[in-house]
Structures are given as C-alpha cells and as structure tokens.
Design a protein around this motif. Structure first.
Motif, PDB file in Angstrom:
ATOM      1  N   SER A 219     -24.436  67.161  12.861  1.00 44.63           N
ATOM      2  CA  SER A 219     -24.690  66.340  14.052  1.00 44.63           C
ATOM      3  C   SER A 219     -24.663  67.206  15.302  1.00 44.63           C
ATOM      4  N   TRP A 220     -23.699  68.122  15.376  1.00 40.11           N
ATOM      5  CA  TRP A 220     -23.618  69.006  16.548  1.00 40.11           C
ATOM      6  C   TRP A 220     -24.844  69.897  16.634  1.00 40.11           C
ATOM      7  N   LEU A 221     -25.245  70.500  15.519  1.00 34.78           N
ATOM      8  CA  LEU A 221     -26.371  71.420  15.537  1.00 34.78           C
ATOM      9  C   LEU A 221     -27.686  70.705  15.834  1.00 34.78           C
ATOM     10  N   ALA A 222     -27.771  69.433  15.493  1.00 35.16           N
ATOM     11  CA  ALA A 222     -28.996  68.670  15.751  1.00 35.16           C
ATOM     12  C   ALA A 222     -29.291  68.559  17.241  1.00 35.16           C
ATOM     13  N   ARG A 223     -28.295  68.812  18.086  1.00 37.54           N
ATOM     14  CA  ARG A 223     -28.519  68.775  19.534  1.00 37.54           C
ATOM     15  C   ARG A 223     -29.264  70.005  20.038  1.00 37.54           C
ATOM     16  N   SER A 224     -29.391  71.022  19.211  1.00 43.16           N
ATOM     17  CA  SER A 224     -30.087  72.236  19.637  1.00 43.16           C
ATOM     18  C   SER A 224     -31.560  71.957  19.892  1.00 43.16           C
ATOM     19  N   THR A 225     -32.058  72.501  20.989  1.00 45.02           N
ATOM     20  CA  THR A 225     -33.478  72.362  21.317  1.00 45.02           C
ATOM     21  C   THR A 225     -34.290  73.588  20.927  1.00 45.02           C
ATOM     22  N   TYR A 226     -33.631  74.567  20.300  1.00 39.95           N
ATOM     23  CA  TYR A 226     -34.333  75.809  19.956  1.00 39.95           C
ATOM     24  C   TYR A 226     -35.299  75.584  18.799  1.00 39.95           C
ATOM     25  N   ARG A 227     -36.550  75.984  18.987  1.00 41.81           N
ATOM     26  CA  ARG A 227     -37.575  75.885  17.947  1.00 41.81           C
ATOM     27  C   ARG A 227     -38.340  77.200  17.842  1.00 41.81           C
ATOM     28  N   GLY A 228     -37.669  78.282  18.117  1.00 45.63           N
ATOM     29  CA  GLY A 228     -38.321  79.581  18.181  1.00 45.63           C
ATOM     30  C   GLY A 228     -38.489  80.253  16.832  1.00 45.63           C
ATOM     31  N   ARG A 229     -38.754  81.551  16.885  1.00 44.87           N
ATOM     32  CA  ARG A 229     -39.120  82.322  15.702  1.00 44.87           C
ATOM     33  C   ARG A 229     -37.931  82.689  14.824  1.00 44.87           C
ATOM     34  N   TRP A 230     -36.715  82.613  15.368  1.00 43.77           N
ATOM     35  CA  TRP A 230     -35.542  83.098  14.639  1.00 43.77           C
ATOM     36  C   TRP A 230     -34.499  81.993  14.536  1.00 43.77           C
ATOM     37  N   ARG A 231     -34.955  80.819  14.112  1.00 43.13           N
ATOM     38  CA  ARG A 231     -34.104  79.630  14.175  1.00 43.13           C
ATOM     39  C   ARG A 231     -32.825  79.776  13.356  1.00 43.13           C
ATOM     40  N   GLU A 232     -32.903  80.279  12.142  1.00 42.85           N
ATOM     41  CA  GLU A 232     -31.720  80.339  11.288  1.00 42.85           C
ATOM     42  C   GLU A 232     -30.634  81.228  11.881  1.00 42.85           C
ATOM     43  N   ILE A 233     -31.010  82.427  12.334  1.00 45.09           N
ATOM     44  CA  ILE A 233     -30.008  83.349  12.861  1.00 45.09           C
ATOM     45  C   ILE A 233     -29.480  82.873  14.201  1.00 45.09           C
ATOM     46  N   VAL A 234     -30.323  82.257  15.032  1.00 44.57           N
ATOM     47  CA  VAL A 234     -29.872  81.736  16.327  1.00 44.57           C
ATOM     48  C   VAL A 234     -28.898  80.574  16.132  1.00 44.57           C
ATOM     49  N   GLU A 235     -29.200  79.690  15.204  1.00 47.74           N
ATOM     50  CA  GLU A 235     -28.313  78.560  14.974  1.00 47.74           C
ATOM     51  C   GLU A 235     -26.992  79.006  14.361  1.00 47.74           C
ATOM     52  N   ARG A 236     -27.020  80.029  13.527  1.00 49.95           N
ATOM     53  CA  ARG A 236     -25.764  80.555  13.004  1.00 49.95           C
ATOM     54  C   ARG A 236     -24.922  81.162  14.136  1.00 49.95           C
ATOM     55  N   ALA A 237     -25.578  81.842  15.061  1.00 47.56           N
ATOM     56  CA  ALA A 237     -24.855  82.384  16.216  1.00 47.56           C
ATOM     57  C   ALA A 237     -24.249  81.258  17.050  1.00 47.56           C
ATOM     58  N   ALA A 238     -24.986  80.153  17.205  1.00 42.24           N
ATOM     59  CA  ALA A 238     -24.472  79.020  17.985  1.00 42.24           C
ATOM     60  C   ALA A 238     -23.252  78.412  17.303  1.00 42.24           C
ATOM     61  N   ILE A 239     -23.293  78.231  16.001  1.00 45.13           N
ATOM     62  CA  ILE A 239     -22.137  77.697  15.275  1.00 45.13           C
ATOM     63  C   ILE A 239     -20.945  78.626  15.426  1.00 45.13           C
ATOM     64  N   THR A 240     -21.200  79.929  15.361  1.00 44.51           N
ATOM     65  CA  THR A 240     -20.124  80.907  15.498  1.00 44.51           C
ATOM     66  C   THR A 240     -19.465  80.794  16.868  1.00 44.51           C
ATOM     67  N   LEU A 241     -20.264  80.646  17.916  1.00 42.20           N
ATOM     68  CA  LEU A 241     -19.707  80.474  19.258  1.00 42.20           C
ATOM     69  C   LEU A 241     -18.902  79.185  19.363  1.00 42.20           C
ATOM     70  N   LYS A 242     -19.410  78.112  18.781  1.00 35.39           N
ATOM     71  CA  LYS A 242     -18.684  76.843  18.794  1.00 35.39           C
ATOM     72  C   LYS A 242     -17.334  77.002  18.097  1.00 35.39           C
ATOM     73  N   LEU A 243     -17.300  77.745  16.994  1.00 39.05           N
ATOM     74  CA  LEU A 243     -16.058  77.980  16.269  1.00 39.05           C
ATOM     75  C   LEU A 243     -15.027  78.729  17.116  1.00 39.05           C
ATOM     76  N   MET A 244     -15.498  79.507  18.085  1.00 39.40           N
ATOM     77  CA  MET A 244     -14.592  80.277  18.924  1.00 39.40           C
ATOM     78  C   MET A 244     -14.259  79.577  20.239  1.00 39.40           C
ATOM     79  N   THR A 245     -14.591  78.305  20.352  1.00 36.58           N
ATOM     80  CA  THR A 245     -14.279  77.523  21.540  1.00 36.58           C
ATOM     81  C   THR A 245     -13.014  76.701  21.296  1.00 36.58           C
TER      82      THR A 245
END
Length: 628
Positions: A219-245
C-alpha cells in the motif's frame, strides 16, 4: 569465525529499529528498542562477543539465496540441500508513531520440498555485549532479561509439536533444532513488549501478521509516482529509506549501523545511527520526486522543531546531527572490548562530529523547504519566524572557517561547498519571502548572497587547475561540488563548470566510481585511505546528465547498479576490490540513486522526440528551474 561481509546482508525493520540478516540466516545486528539503542545482536562487529540469532540447516551441506518478498521489506533466505529446500522468512510488523514498546522480529521456518532439520541459536549480548542477562524458560518460550531490558522469545508451533523447553540452555544462550517436512511451517517471534510472557503462537496467527506486513508495504509503495526506466531498483531504494525513518519523529538515520569501516583495518569507523540535517534534507528531494509527500512533510516538521528549539553549540541555530528523538547528546566513546569488523578499530559509539561547524547544512535545509514549498507544503508562520532567524545568522556568519561536509578532523577551512550552500540558503530564503510576502531582512540577505557568489568565483576557482577546488587554500578537487549546477549556482554547461567536470574525471573518477577528494591528499586529518564514495558516484551521474553527456551518464549509472548487493542495497563506499564498505545500508547512497535516476530519466525523455515524459511532476519543476 570472521564477520560476514557487509554486503551479505538484507534488512528488515518496523520504522523504529532494524535488523540485518546474513545470507546464512543469522541476525547479526539488531538494536532495541530504537535504531540508536545499544545492540542486542552485534556479531557484525565482533563475531565472538557480539551475539547473534541464527537459523540454518544442520547435518548437511547447503547453499543459500536471499530475496525480498516482492514490493515489501519481508526478507526470504532460502536453503538448498541434498534432502530438500527450506527457507526462513524474516519480517517486523511496522509500528506507527504512537506505538514504541512492542517491537517484534518474526522468523518463520518453512520446508518447501523434501525434509530439512534446522538448528536454532539465540545468543543475545545486551548493551554492546557489556551487560549480563538471565534466562527464564517456560513451555511457551524464553525471556532474556537485564535490569533495564527484557526480550521475550515466543514459539510458533502447533499443539502436537515438540516443546522448546527441551532445548539446551548454555551460558545464557538457547539452542535447539526443529525438523520439518514439505509444507510444514514453524518459527520464533522475538518481542520487546513490556512485561511480555512467552506463549505458544499458532502458525495461522503469524501468517496473518505476515499478510498485514505485506499489505502495509505494498500500500505504501503504491503511492509512488515513479514510472521510469529503473523502477525496481528505485522502488527498492525507496523502501530502504522508509525502513530507516523513525516513525515517532520523522527523523531519518544515516544508516542503522555503527563502526563499519571506510577502510578495512582502518580508523574511520563512525556511528551513523543518527539524523543528519544534511541527509534528511536530501531525502525531501528524493521522496517528493517519487510522490511521497507525507514523508517529506514529516521531515519538515522534524526540522521545524529543531529550528524552534535552537541553542546549538557556539550559538549557532542548528547542530549538524541529532538523535532520532531530536536530542543532541551524541558523546563519542570507544568499545574497547570489541575487535571491530575484521579487526577495524576503534569501534566508536556516539559521534564527536556532532559538535562541528558545518555551514552547508543551512543550504540543504532551506533548499529542501523550498522544494517542499513548490509541492504545496508551505512553511507555517512559526516556522517562518524560525527560518528568518536562521538566515539572519547565516548572513552574519557565512564567512568563517568550518569543518565541511566530510566532517574533517584536521582543522577548519574556508570550504567552497560550505560557501556554496550558504549562498543556496540565502537565495531560497529570498525566494520564499518574496513569493509569500513574508517579513524578512531581504536586502541584507541579498547583499550577503551576492558577496558569497563573488567570493566563490574569485577564490573557489583555481586558475592553475581550471576547476573549482575544495577550499580556498588548496588545489585539491572535491566531488561535493558536483552539486553546484544542481543548486542553480552555475549553468550546467558553463565553460568553467565543464572544465571542472573534466578535472574531476581525470583525478577523482575511476570508471563509474568517484572519490570524495584526492585519495592521496588525505585532507581529513586521519590515517589510511578510503574507498570511492557511492553518494558521489550517483551525483556524478546527475552532473553528467545535466551537462548533456547522456551516454556517459547512462553508462556510469548502469555500472553503479552492478555494485548493489544481491537484494539491491548499498553501503557508504566501494573498496578497490569492489567490496562494499562503510555503514550499511547507507541513506545517502540510496537518496543519490533515486535523484540520479530521476535526473537521468528526465534528460533522456527530453532527448527522445515525442517520448512520454516519465519524470514525476515535482521533479520536473525542479529540473525546469533552479535545480538544473
């Protein structure tokens, strides 16, 4: 035994603390109840005295693979043997800002095919291995206790299973085995709830917890608006940042670890479990660029509280870093009894750099608030009054020596990057005041801003090197200055800037990897060397893209992706061997990865006639204005 390689870990967390789990199924770093609490499991820094929570097959040879459950922070470690396939599923149910006393580390054991006998060991070492504990075993599990902390180990089982009470207790550690056949699921839950009593937990209950955790992350990741060329690695980076918040305050830790070396065997072994103003400010760009407005707003509130509190050292408005609750007691100490990661000593807890003067933080803070303002997150009146006071202070104090962005311990200098970011602070303050009609000493701010610009152009530019340099009394290059065009200080294709890029490429860049500064110059006052800095490597990508060197930028970015570990995580630096070193995972690196991807996507889109623009709208505003 020796400590597991830094990169051979995945991470799980509950938004208040985190655990690192090796590819061999061992939790060898876990602090509880917060990121900056003393460790319970610390084998990452001392395999013999640090403590661990291990699960792995016994009685047979095995191979392992590790992955994340798709689009979540649940980690799966798989074991392959001659008799079958098994796995351990690790996760921590997320906590919100109201719940701070019920941290649960869930370890589900599953036999996928055939038959597998797992060996379990729970060997806590409280207080960085300095505090003894007692063990109380009952039918439902175990309680590990000290005078200040208690952790309860619940058994996940069905009524007809063999009881954990038959496990072995030795010197305060619990060891046992469980044999499973295809389709069977069992496990353990380590919980920090106050006055927790061990109980038998049924498999169905834990599987519901797993489903709820998966639903939260998706549900949290579904809020991402990124639709670029590197979606998997960018979304993993976003989850990692969320984990460190840290959910109760919105603060972002620089990393969940401490003491991991920038050079194996060296002394650059810092404690990163705190919130740097700089790192958290950078997170606003990345999170807004992906559409995560709520997280950016939380950091804005965190920063606002720090500004209103004031009272930092030497009369300045802000410290460079704080504990995740906003307090500022970060006294640095040494853990003499620990050997350190692969002999890297000293092992430091706390961080003496907290008392340093680093002027760049004011520019990063104001720039992040300006970008947030573009996204509709306007600073309220009380916040503006505090910001105006900060900018008045910058107006009076920008022209003084400081320690700089790299937290050097070799004396203060007139760092070019610090001056640059003071220019940014004043420029963004002027814009905010003008755009919202806020009261401010705009004329004084503008005068100081213009004087900073003229000083950098006159003294930060080295005519011999034909490049901007680290500080006014050196010819050393510094990759922090890669942010000059991003900040809007200089056009990305200005001849002076292109000359600086060329100089950096010849001296600081090795293939796609970038050093912070000349590795032979050692301007930080410490012995030894260090690896390339992954933040700078990703920032290099953005600088190339802005300069129109798209092929070079894309190749550098793709090469950097090959340095990620097996689940897409990055530490702080890359050693000469390609090994990840420094604290792990590093927020700075993942922030820079996201920014590089957004910048490169936007540049490539503009270069493709008729292409669909994949860059998110907020980032497009940045690229179209100040941040090109």
């Amino acid at each position: 035994m020796t400590e597991t390689a830094i990169a051979d870990h995945g991470m799980v967390g509950d938004l208040q603390t985190a655990a690192l789990i090796t590819t061999d199924g061992s939790v060898d770093w876990f602090c509880c109840p917060r990121f900056d609490s003393p460790s319970v499991f610390g084998a990452l820094l001392d395999d013999e005295r640090g403590g661990r929570f291990s699960v792995h097959p016994v009685g047979t040879e095995y191979e392992t693979k590790q992955m994340y459950h798709p689009d979540t922070a649940a980690l799966i470690t798989r074991f392959f043997t001659a008799d079958g396939v098994g796995e351990v599923v690790d996760f921590m149910p997320p906590l919100d800002e109201r719940a701070t006393d019920n941290h649960r580390l869930v370890r589900l054991l599953r036999c996928v095919r055939g038959r597998m006998k797992f060996e379990l060991e729970v060997a806590p070492r409280f207080g960085y291995g300095r505090v003894p504990h007692t063990v109380d075993v009952s039918a439902g599990g175990v309680v590990f206790s000290t005078d200040d902390v208690a952790l309860t180990l619940h058994v996940v089982r069905e009524p007809d299973d063999e009881r954990l009470a038959e496990a072995q207790i030795h010197d305060g550690d619990v060891r046992g085995t469980v044999t499973l056949t295809a389709g069977q699921v069992r496990g353990l839950v380590l919980e920090s709830a106050a006055e927790g009593r061990p109980r038998e937990i049924r498999v169905a209950e834990v599987e519901r917890l797993f489903d709820e955790t998966v639903a939260f992350w998706r549900s949290w990741l579904a809020r991402s608006t990124y639709r670029g060329r590197w979606r998997e690695i960018v979304e993993r980076a976003a989850i990692t940042l969320k984990l460190m918040t840290y959910a109760p305050t919105g603060g972002l830790v620089a990393a969940p670890t401490m003491g991991l070396p920038e050079q194996v065997g060296g002394e650059r072994n810092w404690d990163y479990r705190y919130t740097w103003v700089r790192d958290a400010s950078f997170s606003v760009y990345a999170l807004l660029g992906l559409g995560f407005v709520e997280e950016a707003e939380q950091f804005g509130a965190w920063l606002g509280r720090r500004i209103r509190e004031g009272g930092a050292g030497e009369g300045r408005p802000l410290n460079i870093m704080y504990r995740i609750d906003g307090s500022s007691d970060l006294k640095e100490d040494l853990l003499e009894h620990w050997s350190g990661y692969r002999g890297s000593r000293p092992v430091r807890v706390g961080n003496g750099a907290a008392e340093q003067l680093q002027l760049d933080i004011y520019g990063e803070a104001l720039d992040s608030l300006y970008v947030a303002d573009l996204a509709g997150l306007t600073v309220p009146h009380r916040g503006w009054a505090g910001l105006a006071g900060v900018l008045d202070w910058v107006t009076e104090h920008w022209d003084q020596p400081e320690e700089g962005i790299w937290e050097t311990r070799g004396g203060r200098q007139a760092f070019t990057y610090g001056r640059l970011m003071c220019w940014v602070a004043l420029d963004r303050g002027i814009r905010l005041a003008s755009e919202h009609g806020r009261p401010a000493q705009v004329d004084r701010w503008r005068d100081a801003r213009d004087r900073i610009y003229e000083q950098i152009m006159a003294r930060g530019w080295n005519t011999t090197r034909k490049a901007f340099v680290q500080h006014y009394d050196t010819d050393v290059l510094d990759s922090s200055l890669l942010r000059m065009p991003m900040a809007g200080f200089i056009a990305p294709r200005d001849p002076m800037w292109l000359s600086t890029l060329d100089a950096m490429e010849s001296e600081l860049v090795t293939d796609s990897l970038v050093y912070r500064y000349d590795p032979g110059a050692s301007p930080d006052g410490l012995r030894g060397s260090e690896g390339t800095f992954s933040l700078c490597s990703f920032t290099w990508v953005g600088a190339l893209a802005r300069a129109g060197r798209l092929d070079q930028a894309r190749q550098a970015f793709e090469k950097m992706l090959t340095y990620a570990n097996h689940v897409g995580l990055y530490s702080e630096e890359i050693a000469l061997t390609g090994e990840q070193i420094g604290n792990f995972p590093q927020a700075f690196t993942h922030l820079a990865l996201i920014d590089a991807a957004l910048t490169l996507d936007a540049a490539l889109d503009r270069a493709e006639p008729g292409a669909v623009h994949r860059a998110v709208s907020v980032h497009s505003v940045q690229l179209g204005g100040l941040r090109v």
